[in-house]
Motif scaffolding. Structure first.
Motif, short mmCIF file in Angstrom:
data_model
loop_
_atom_site.label_atom_id
_atom_site.label_comp_id
_atom_site.label_asym_id
_atom_site.label_seq_id
_atom_site.Cartn_x
_atom_site.Cartn_y
_atom_site.Cartn_z
N VAL A 69 0.85 -1.20 0.00
CA VAL A 69 0.00 0.00 0.00
C VAL A 69 0.88 1.24 0.00
N LEU A 73 1.14 3.94 -3.07
CA LEU A 73 0.86 5.36 -2.81
C LEU A 73 2.09 6.22 -3.11
N GLN A 76 2.27 7.00 -6.60
CA GLN A 76 1.15 7.86 -6.97
C GLN A 76 0.08 7.14 -7.79
N THR A 78 -3.50 6.49 -8.19
CA THR A 78 -4.53 7.40 -7.71
C THR A 78 -5.85 6.75 -7.31
N PRO A 80 -7.71 4.53 -4.96
CA PRO A 80 -7.49 3.84 -3.68
C PRO A 80 -8.01 2.41 -3.66
N VAL A 83 -5.55 0.13 -5.24
CA VAL A 83 -4.38 -0.05 -4.37
C VAL A 83 -4.68 -1.12 -3.33
#
Length: 146
Positions: A69, A73, A76, A78, A80, A83
């Motif tokens: 995670v 992040l 980048q 974008t 979520p 991710v």
């Protein structure tokens, strides 16, 4: 110390160690990815299950999930939800890798030390790539499907 508390601390300990080593290993990753040509945390997960038993698998999962995670992040990504989903699948692959590796070692080498006898050493040389294949199939497959 209470058994449940000791178990909890083992899980937290494994998660922290796995995550820190995974984050450091991601510095070796290809640019803008979480794909690394080497993955030292595999040894951490394998050793943890080998020494403390299968019950400590949540520590590997939590450590791998958190490292991925943070890595996504940092790169980048974008979305979520993607991710979380990708990190979950990668963590699943990392956990299964350690569990399957220990299972195969115990199945084929029994209680013997695989470093003491030549036949068991050759079994270990086969087991290690097989266990690594699990993680290296699940993670990239999840990334490709996303």
């Amino acid at each position: 110390m209470n058994r449940k508390l000791a178990y909890f601390f083992k899980i937290v300990y494994i998660a922290i160690i796995y995550s820190v080593i995974a984050r450091a290993s991601l510095f070796l990753a290809f640019e803008h990815t979480n794909a690394s040509p080497v993955w030292p945390p595999s040894a951490v997960g394998f050793a943890a299950i080998l020494f403390w038993g299968y019950r400590v698998w949540p520590g590997i999962t939590i450590g791998a999930f958190s490292a991925n995670v943070i890595g996504f992040l940092f790169n980048q990504v974008t979305v979520p939800l993607s991710v979380v989903i990708l990190s979950s699948f990668i963590a699943l692959g990392n956990t299964l890798e350690a569990v399957i590796g220990v299972y195969l070692l115990r199945r084929f080498c029994r209680d013997r030390n695989p470093m003491e006898g030549l036949p068991d050493f050759f079994k270990l040389l086969v087991i290690v790539p097989v266990m690594c294949l699990v993680s290296s199939l699940i993670g990239p497959l999840a990334v490709c499907l996303s």
